[in-house]
Design a protein around this motif. Structure first.
Motif, PDB file in Angstrom:
ATOM      1  N   GLN A 163      44.546  94.728  37.072  1.00  0.00           N
ATOM      2  CA  GLN A 163      44.367  95.591  38.221  1.00  0.00           C
ATOM      3  C   GLN A 163      45.794  96.127  38.702  1.00  0.00           C
ATOM      4  O   GLN A 163      46.822  95.559  38.337  1.00  0.00           O
ATOM      5  CB  GLN A 163      43.857  94.920  39.315  1.00  0.00           C
ATOM      6  CG  GLN A 163      42.245  94.438  38.969  1.00  0.00           C
ATOM      7  CD  GLN A 163      41.492  95.651  38.705  1.00  0.00           C
ATOM      8  OE1 GLN A 163      41.434  96.745  39.396  1.00  0.00           O
ATOM      9  NE2 GLN A 163      40.949  95.650  37.647  1.00  0.00           N
ATOM     10  N   PRO A 164      46.029  97.212  39.316  1.00  0.00           N
ATOM     11  CA  PRO A 164      47.310  97.878  39.822  1.00  0.00           C
ATOM     12  C   PRO A 164      47.864  96.856  40.793  1.00  0.00           C
ATOM     13  O   PRO A 164      49.289  97.040  41.015  1.00  0.00           O
ATOM     14  CB  PRO A 164      46.790  99.218  40.495  1.00  0.00           C
ATOM     15  CG  PRO A 164      45.412  99.409  40.573  1.00  0.00           C
ATOM     16  CD  PRO A 164      44.831  98.347  39.814  1.00  0.00           C
ATOM     17  N   GLU A 165      47.204  96.267  41.582  1.00  0.00           N
ATOM     18  CA  GLU A 165      48.036  95.250  42.365  1.00  0.00           C
ATOM     19  C   GLU A 165      48.438  93.996  42.201  1.00  0.00           C
ATOM     20  O   GLU A 165      49.041  93.163  42.791  1.00  0.00           O
ATOM     21  CB  GLU A 165      46.961  95.012  43.670  1.00  0.00           C
ATOM     22  CG  GLU A 165      45.702  94.382  43.402  1.00  0.00           C
ATOM     23  CD  GLU A 165      44.573  95.252  42.999  1.00  0.00           C
ATOM     24  OE1 GLU A 165      43.256  94.810  43.353  1.00  0.00           O
ATOM     25  OE2 GLU A 165      44.813  96.383  42.704  1.00  0.00           O
ATOM     26  N   TYR A 166      48.232  93.668  40.641  1.00  0.00           N
ATOM     27  CA  TYR A 166      48.567  92.600  40.257  1.00  0.00           C
ATOM     28  C   TYR A 166      49.995  92.203  40.508  1.00  0.00           C
ATOM     29  O   TYR A 166      50.927  92.778  40.363  1.00  0.00           O
ATOM     30  CB  TYR A 166      48.359  92.584  38.613  1.00  0.00           C
ATOM     31  CG  TYR A 166      48.769  91.189  37.887  1.00  0.00           C
ATOM     32  CD1 TYR A 166      48.284  90.091  37.863  1.00  0.00           C
ATOM     33  CD2 TYR A 166      50.120  91.412  37.063  1.00  0.00           C
ATOM     34  CE1 TYR A 166      48.913  89.057  37.348  1.00  0.00           C
ATOM     35  CE2 TYR A 166      50.485  90.133  36.503  1.00  0.00           C
ATOM     36  CZ  TYR A 166      49.679  89.303  36.487  1.00  0.00           C
ATOM     37  OH  TYR A 166      50.382  87.876  35.869  1.00  0.00           O
ATOM     38  N   ASP A 167      50.272  90.864  40.973  1.00  0.00           N
ATOM     39  CA  ASP A 167      51.706  90.518  41.160  1.00  0.00           C
ATOM     40  C   ASP A 167      51.528  88.989  40.512  1.00  0.00           C
ATOM     41  O   ASP A 167      51.199  88.154  41.111  1.00  0.00           O
ATOM     42  CB  ASP A 167      51.659  90.264  42.794  1.00  0.00           C
ATOM     43  CG  ASP A 167      53.076  90.177  43.288  1.00  0.00           C
ATOM     44  OD1 ASP A 167      53.772  89.131  42.448  1.00  0.00           O
ATOM     45  OD2 ASP A 167      53.749  90.551  44.126  1.00  0.00           O
ATOM     46  N   ARG A 168      52.478  89.016  39.481  1.00  0.00           N
ATOM     47  CA  ARG A 168      52.481  87.622  38.784  1.00  0.00           C
ATOM     48  C   ARG A 168      53.283  86.789  39.576  1.00  0.00           C
ATOM     49  O   ARG A 168      52.999  85.322  39.564  1.00  0.00           O
ATOM     50  CB  ARG A 168      53.577  87.769  37.327  1.00  0.00           C
ATOM     51  CG  ARG A 168      53.798  86.646  36.634  1.00  0.00           C
ATOM     52  CD  ARG A 168      52.808  86.075  35.994  1.00  0.00           C
ATOM     53  NE  ARG A 168      53.031  84.904  35.203  1.00  0.00           N
ATOM     54  CZ  ARG A 168      52.160  84.190  34.497  1.00  0.00           C
ATOM     55  NH1 ARG A 168      51.086  84.579  34.139  1.00  0.00           N
ATOM     56  NH2 ARG A 168      52.747  83.212  33.697  1.00  0.00           N
ATOM     57  N   ASP A 169      54.238  86.999  40.615  1.00  0.00           N
ATOM     58  CA  ASP A 169      54.973  86.055  41.217  1.00  0.00           C
ATOM     59  C   ASP A 169      54.158  85.520  42.547  1.00  0.00           C
ATOM     60  O   ASP A 169      54.109  84.347  42.605  1.00  0.00           O
ATOM     61  CB  ASP A 169      56.212  86.677  41.706  1.00  0.00           C
ATOM     62  CG  ASP A 169      57.476  87.100  40.798  1.00  0.00           C
ATOM     63  OD1 ASP A 169      57.326  86.227  39.678  1.00  0.00           O
ATOM     64  OD2 ASP A 169      58.157  87.691  41.127  1.00  0.00           O
ATOM     65  N   LEU A 170      53.320  86.371  42.793  1.00  0.00           N
ATOM     66  CA  LEU A 170      52.450  85.991  43.913  1.00  0.00           C
ATOM     67  C   LEU A 170      51.234  85.066  43.363  1.00  0.00           C
ATOM     68  O   LEU A 170      50.931  84.337  44.059  1.00  0.00           O
ATOM     69  CB  LEU A 170      51.914  87.226  44.538  1.00  0.00           C
ATOM     70  CG  LEU A 170      50.728  87.130  45.953  1.00  0.00           C
ATOM     71  CD1 LEU A 170      51.525  85.958  46.763  1.00  0.00           C
ATOM     72  CD2 LEU A 170      50.150  88.094  46.394  1.00  0.00           C
ATOM     73  N   THR A 171      50.879  85.448  42.175  1.00  0.00           N
ATOM     74  CA  THR A 171      49.910  84.628  41.425  1.00  0.00           C
ATOM     75  C   THR A 171      50.538  83.032  41.117  1.00  0.00           C
ATOM     76  O   THR A 171      49.743  82.006  41.401  1.00  0.00           O
ATOM     77  CB  THR A 171      49.427  85.393  39.887  1.00  0.00           C
ATOM     78  OG1 THR A 171      48.817  86.555  40.392  1.00  0.00           O
ATOM     79  CG2 THR A 171      48.420  84.278  39.321  1.00  0.00           C
ATOM     80  N   GLU A 172      51.673  82.920  41.102  1.00  0.00           N
ATOM     81  CA  GLU A 172      52.327  81.545  40.596  1.00  0.00           C
ATOM     82  C   GLU A 172      52.486  80.934  41.913  1.00  0.00           C
ATOM     83  O   GLU A 172      52.222  79.874  41.876  1.00  0.00           O
ATOM     84  CB  GLU A 172      53.641  81.985  40.020  1.00  0.00           C
ATOM     85  CG  GLU A 172      53.495  82.292  38.553  1.00  0.00           C
ATOM     86  CD  GLU A 172      54.716  82.546  37.661  1.00  0.00           C
ATOM     87  OE1 GLU A 172      55.755  82.413  38.341  1.00  0.00           O
ATOM     88  OE2 GLU A 172      54.642  82.945  36.500  1.00  0.00           O
ATOM     89  N   LEU A 173      52.872  81.587  42.951  1.00  0.00           N
ATOM     90  CA  LEU A 173      53.043  81.113  44.275  1.00  0.00           C
ATOM     91  C   LEU A 173      51.594  80.518  44.692  1.00  0.00           C
ATOM     92  O   LEU A 173      51.498  79.551  45.491  1.00  0.00           O
ATOM     93  CB  LEU A 173      53.632  82.353  45.347  1.00  0.00           C
ATOM     94  CG  LEU A 173      53.727  81.707  46.664  1.00  0.00           C
ATOM     95  CD1 LEU A 173      54.738  80.565  46.701  1.00  0.00           C
ATOM     96  CD2 LEU A 173      54.312  82.796  47.691  1.00  0.00           C
ATOM     97  N   THR A 174      50.742  81.390  44.503  1.00  0.00           N
ATOM     98  CA  THR A 174      49.185  80.616  44.919  1.00  0.00           C
ATOM     99  C   THR A 174      49.028  79.623  44.228  1.00  0.00           C
ATOM    100  O   THR A 174      48.375  78.566  44.994  1.00  0.00           O
ATOM    101  CB  THR A 174      48.145  81.947  44.545  1.00  0.00           C
ATOM    102  OG1 THR A 174      48.612  83.125  45.359  1.00  0.00           O
ATOM    103  CG2 THR A 174      46.745  81.549  44.969  1.00  0.00           C
ATOM    104  N   VAL A 175      49.269  79.468  43.011  1.00  0.00           N
ATOM    105  CA  VAL A 175      48.768  78.104  42.091  1.00  0.00           C
ATOM    106  C   VAL A 175      49.748  77.040  42.825  1.00  0.00           C
ATOM    107  O   VAL A 175      49.197  76.100  43.173  1.00  0.00           O
ATOM    108  CB  VAL A 175      49.218  78.460  40.836  1.00  0.00           C
ATOM    109  CG1 VAL A 175      49.314  77.064  39.938  1.00  0.00           C
ATOM    110  CG2 VAL A 175      48.167  79.395  40.019  1.00  0.00           C
ATOM    111  N   ASP A 176      51.063  77.356  43.168  1.00  0.00           N
ATOM    112  CA  ASP A 176      51.937  76.319  43.761  1.00  0.00           C
ATOM    113  C   ASP A 176      51.238  75.841  45.214  1.00  0.00           C
ATOM    114  O   ASP A 176      51.368  74.798  45.444  1.00  0.00           O
ATOM    115  CB  ASP A 176      53.422  76.880  44.125  1.00  0.00           C
ATOM    116  CG  ASP A 176      54.107  76.953  42.765  1.00  0.00           C
ATOM    117  OD1 ASP A 176      53.591  76.565  41.638  1.00  0.00           O
ATOM    118  OD2 ASP A 176      54.887  77.874  42.952  1.00  0.00           O
TER     119      ASP A 176
END
Length: 182
Positions: A163-176
């Motif tokens: 998806q165009p809104e994908y954000d790897r850093d935010l995904t990792e922050l969410t996991v954290d």
């Protein structure tokens, strides 16, 4: 750390993005279960995924996960899966982490007393910001914590690489944030 997490996918199905998210949780030491209630089907657009959800029916899809053993587990749901996580929640669940969705509680329904996280982009068309205060109040009334993580930006599933809104850093922050709550 020992934790058990059940990850519930969105209307896109059990995508590579959901599998990657589960992999990040595994890398943090969690045991992760990822049920596929779409029977292997995945979709590239919200329109396609929602059409499949509607064709099969919400109740039928929920029935496919309704008997999961959730005691002692954290429930992480993406959009449609967040709705299922809310419905699966009961005392004994460790955490409910909702990504890009929040179903309002009916006025006569009490929350089950489990801590909740809501992760969203500020301009998510699938999250009604007017529902958040009442849900927060219901969680607090049940003696649980409600953490609302809002990140600037527009879009829905920031965890989904297709998806165009994908954000790897935010995904990792969410996991954290999920791991820290466990």
């Amino acid at each position: 750390m020992t934790c058990r997490v059940i990850v519930l996918h969105s209307a896109f199905g059990l995508t590579d993005g959901v599998q990657e998210f589960a992999g990040l949780l595994r890398a943090e030491g969690c045991t992760v279960q990822v049920p596929d209630f779409y029977d292997g089907l995945t979709f590239e657009t919200v329109t396609q995924g929602v059409a499949h959800r509607d064709e099969v029916g919400y109740r039928e899809l929920y029935a496919r996960v309704a008997d999961l053993p959730v005691d002692g587990a954290a429930l992480v749901g993406f959009s449609l899966g967040a709705s299922f996580a809310q419905r699966l929640c009961r005392p004994g669940v460790r955490l409910v982490s909702l990504v890009a969705a929040l179903d309002p509680l009916p006025p006569d329904k009490l929350w089950c007393g489990v801590d909740v996280q809501l992760h969203q982009l500020a301009e998510d068309p699938w999250v009604d910001d007017e529902d958040v205060p009442a849900f927060r109040a219901a969680v607090a009334a049940a003696g649980a914590m409600f953490d609302h993580f809002v990140t600037p930006g527009a879009g829905h599933l920031f965890t989904e690489p297709s998806q165009p809104e994908y954000d790897r850093d935010l995904t990792e922050l969410t996991v954290d944030r999920i791991v820290a709550a466990l």
